[in-house]
Scaffold this active site. Structure first.
Site, PDB file in Angstrom:
ATOM      1  N   GLY A  66       0.809  -1.217   0.000  1.00 45.49           N
ATOM      2  CA  GLY A  66       0.000   0.000   0.000  1.00 45.49           C
ATOM      3  C   GLY A  66       0.846   1.273   0.000  1.00 45.49           C
ATOM      4  O   GLY A  66       0.537   2.234  -0.708  1.00 45.49           O
ATOM      5  N   THR A  67       1.907   1.284   0.777  1.00 46.63           N
ATOM      6  CA  THR A  67       2.741   2.485   0.869  1.00 46.63           C
ATOM      7  C   THR A  67       3.336   2.825  -0.493  1.00 46.63           C
ATOM      8  O   THR A  67       3.311   3.980  -0.928  1.00 46.63           O
ATOM      9  CB  THR A  67       3.861   2.271   1.919  1.00 46.63           C
ATOM     10  OG1 THR A  67       3.243   1.958   3.172  1.00 46.63           O
ATOM     11  CG2 THR A  67       4.733   3.496   2.064  1.00 46.63           C
ATOM     12  N   ASN A 146      -8.627   3.686   7.962  1.00 44.18           N
ATOM     13  CA  ASN A 146      -8.068   2.550   8.696  1.00 44.18           C
ATOM     14  C   ASN A 146      -8.257   2.728  10.201  1.00 44.18           C
ATOM     15  O   ASN A 146      -8.224   1.756  10.943  1.00 44.18           O
ATOM     16  CB  ASN A 146      -6.578   2.365   8.383  1.00 44.18           C
ATOM     17  CG  ASN A 146      -5.795   3.642   8.509  1.00 44.18           C
ATOM     18  OD1 ASN A 146      -6.109   4.641   7.859  1.00 44.18           O
ATOM     19  ND2 ASN A 146      -4.778   3.626   9.348  1.00 44.18           N
ATOM     20  N   GLN A 174      -7.916  -0.574   2.934  1.00 46.14           N
ATOM     21  CA  GLN A 174      -8.804  -1.200   3.934  1.00 46.14           C
ATOM     22  C   GLN A 174     -10.103  -1.738   3.343  1.00 46.14           C
ATOM     23  O   GLN A 174     -10.884  -2.368   4.049  1.00 46.14           O
ATOM     24  CB  GLN A 174      -9.124  -0.194   5.058  1.00 46.14           C
ATOM     25  CG  GLN A 174      -7.919   0.171   5.914  1.00 46.14           C
ATOM     26  CD  GLN A 174      -7.409  -0.984   6.781  1.00 46.14           C
ATOM     27  OE1 GLN A 174      -8.134  -1.937   7.072  1.00 46.14           O
ATOM     28  NE2 GLN A 174      -6.160  -0.900   7.202  1.00 46.14           N
ATOM     29  N   SER A 194      -3.299  -3.475  -0.913  1.00 50.38           N
ATOM     30  CA  SER A 194      -2.176  -4.165  -0.262  1.00 50.38           C
ATOM     31  C   SER A 194      -2.554  -5.594   0.098  1.00 50.38           C
ATOM     32  O   SER A 194      -3.658  -5.834   0.610  1.00 50.38           O
ATOM     33  CB  SER A 194      -1.804  -3.391   1.006  1.00 50.38           C
ATOM     34  OG  SER A 194      -0.844  -4.107   1.739  1.00 50.38           O
ATOM     35  N   GLY A 195      -1.640  -6.542  -0.149  1.00 45.04           N
ATOM     36  CA  GLY A 195      -1.924  -7.956   0.058  1.00 45.04           C
ATOM     37  C   GLY A 195      -2.182  -8.361   1.499  1.00 45.04           C
ATOM     38  O   GLY A 195      -3.040  -9.203   1.774  1.00 45.04           O
ATOM     39  N   HIS A 196      -1.443  -7.757   2.437  1.00 45.17           N
ATOM     40  CA  HIS A 196      -1.495  -8.305   3.803  1.00 45.17           C
ATOM     41  C   HIS A 196      -2.720  -7.882   4.602  1.00 45.17           C
ATOM     42  O   HIS A 196      -2.886  -8.293   5.748  1.00 45.17           O
ATOM     43  CB  HIS A 196      -0.200  -7.999   4.568  1.00 45.17           C
ATOM     44  CG  HIS A 196      -0.034  -6.577   5.008  1.00 45.17           C
ATOM     45  ND1 HIS A 196      -0.236  -6.189   6.291  1.00 45.17           N
ATOM     46  CD2 HIS A 196       0.348  -5.468   4.334  1.00 45.17           C
ATOM     47  CE1 HIS A 196       0.022  -4.885   6.411  1.00 45.17           C
ATOM     48  NE2 HIS A 196       0.377  -4.431   5.220  1.00 45.17           N
ATOM     49  N   THR A 232      12.502  -7.140 -10.529  1.00 46.65           N
ATOM     50  CA  THR A 232      12.042  -8.513 -10.776  1.00 46.65           C
ATOM     51  C   THR A 232      10.760  -8.787  -9.987  1.00 46.65           C
ATOM     52  O   THR A 232      10.653  -8.402  -8.824  1.00 46.65           O
ATOM     53  CB  THR A 232      13.150  -9.509 -10.375  1.00 46.65           C
ATOM     54  OG1 THR A 232      14.279  -9.221 -11.178  1.00 46.65           O
ATOM     55  CG2 THR A 232      12.718 -10.956 -10.576  1.00 46.65           C
ATOM     56  N   CYS A 319       1.033   1.731  12.063  1.00 47.54           N
ATOM     57  CA  CYS A 319       2.241   2.410  11.604  1.00 47.54           C
ATOM     58  C   CYS A 319       2.567   3.615  12.478  1.00 47.54           C
ATOM     59  O   CYS A 319       3.686   4.086  12.497  1.00 47.54           O
ATOM     60  CB  CYS A 319       2.061   2.876  10.172  1.00 47.54           C
ATOM     61  SG  CYS A 319       0.944   1.851   9.251  1.00 47.54           S
TER      62      CYS A 319
END
Ligand code: PLP
Length: 385
Positions: A66-67, A146, A174, A194-196, A232, A319
């Protein structure tokens, strides 16, 4: 109860990722079969994200999270459109990934307007309209907070930016794969995810960039992602993200309904305690977010007591929780600093059970009562009553 900070990786996501560490380990940029097999995993994931968003696969670029997506959107559009103008609009409640990027650009000569929010953390589209000038190149408004969970009127804001010929970016970290998202209905040009936060791995994310958007590449390098983001490919991460989205497509709506019930039960339970207020919008909020201020007790102290009982929650953004400053989001919602320190955020998820919510509701009044008994402010208030 801190799923907004991060989520565990879904077991099926882990399973989907594993072959890409050792068996299908090729570099997707290699033309040989080993590379092309890995590329197959990357492109299947891209197609999955594009389908979810109602976008074309060429409009999805993988990032580290996300960042990076927020940095890419804001710096990329600002730098590529300098000949048109140097004015950016954002809001006071954005994640630091957006706010700090905007302040970085401000130090380099860009003009920044930071819009206010109301008591519920809601942005007024009329304020966006008023703030746009001939020099505005980008508006960045998050999809949902968030911290307090408030969901913003992005589609309405998007109508305004489209009419004005200004790009709109939304940080959907979110909401993506938690709520349905159609980039066309939202009228957005750029969207971060974002994946997490959706039972995928950490360190992978994506950005939607609408076809035709003028944007500078974020990383200069080997020409990956059509030259927009060198480096990559993080193949296992990208494959995991795709699998997490596939699962969300099947389970998201039912899961949101379940979470709304759990969330509302938690809110009702908290509100039985004296001097507790809900932060954020009462209806237009994320299905999994409960943010409350419990008067006369420091959020940090309550959280420490809960942690001792094996319950993890937070005061706000993971964060920024190392900072002792009151939350910039609550401050923007006109909550005085001492009251902002009374706030706590509980965010529920796939593996939060009814029994866990019951346990929290059983423990909470006792913890609050103990802490209030040590508060001179509370004692003098009770005496006055
Ligand atoms: N934007 C929002 C709204 C978030 O909640 C977060 C993470 O907490 C981020 C951006 C940053 O995402 P990442 O941790 O993937 O860099």
């Amino acid at each position: 109860m801190d799923y907004a900070a991060t989520t565990p990786v879904h077991p099926d996501v882990v399973k989907a990722m594993l072959p890409y560490f050792q068996d299908i380990f090729g570099n997707p940029s290699s033309v040989h079969s080993c590379g092309q097999e890995a590329k197959g995993g990357v492109e299947a994931s891209r197609a999955r994200l594009a389908e979810f968003l109602g976008a074309g696969p060429e409009e999805v670029v993988f990032t580290s999270g996300g960042t990076e997506s927020d940095n890419f959107a804001i710096k990329g559009v600002a730098f590529a459109n300098e000949s048109k103008g140097n004015h950016i609009i954002t809001t006071a409640i954005e994640h630091h990934a957006v706010l700090e990027t905007c302040h970085f650009l401000e130090k380099r000569g860009f003009k920044l307007t930071v819009l206010p929010v109301d008591q519920y953390g809601m942005v007024d589209p009329a304020d966006v309209k008023k703030a746009i000038t001939a020099k505005t190149v980008l508006v960045s408004v998050m999809h949902a907070s968030n911290e307090v969970g408030t969901i913003q009127p992005i589609a309405e804001i998007g109508k305004i930016t489209r009419e004005a010929g200004v790009y709109l970016h939304t940080d959907a970290v979110q909401t993506f794969a938690h709520l349905p998202i159609d980039v066309k209905k939202l009228n957005v040009d750029l969207l971060s995810l974002s994946g997490h936060k959706l039972y995928g791995p950490k360190g992978v994310g994506a950005i939607y960039i609408r076809k035709g958007t003028k944007i500078e590449p974020f990383m200069h390098g080997g020409g990956q992602e059509d030259g927009r983001r060198g480096s990559t490919y993080n193949v296992p991460g990208i494959v995991g993200l795709g699998k997490a989205v596939e699962i969300a497509q099947k389970e998201m709506n039912e899961e949101a309904e379940r979470l709304v019930l759990l969330r509302n039960r938690l809110i009702k339970g908290f509100q039985k305690i004296e001097f507790v207020r809900l932060n954020g919008h009462p209806q237009k909020r994320l299905p999994n977010n409960v943010n409350v201020s419990v008067a006369f007790v420091e959020g940090e102290a309550t959280l420490a007591s809960l942690d001792f009982e094996g319950i993890c929650a937070s005061t706000g953004s993971a964060c920024s929780s190392e900072s002792s400053e009151p939350s910039h989001v609550l401050t923007a919602m006109h909550i005085p600093p001492e009251q902002a320190r009374w706030s706590m955020r509980f965010t529920l998820g796939k593996w939060t059970t009814d029994a866990e919510v019951d346990r929290l509701l059983n423990l909470f009044p006792e913890i609050v009562a103990k802490l209030r008994a040590m508060s001179p402010l509370y004692k003098s208030m009770v005496k006055e009553k």
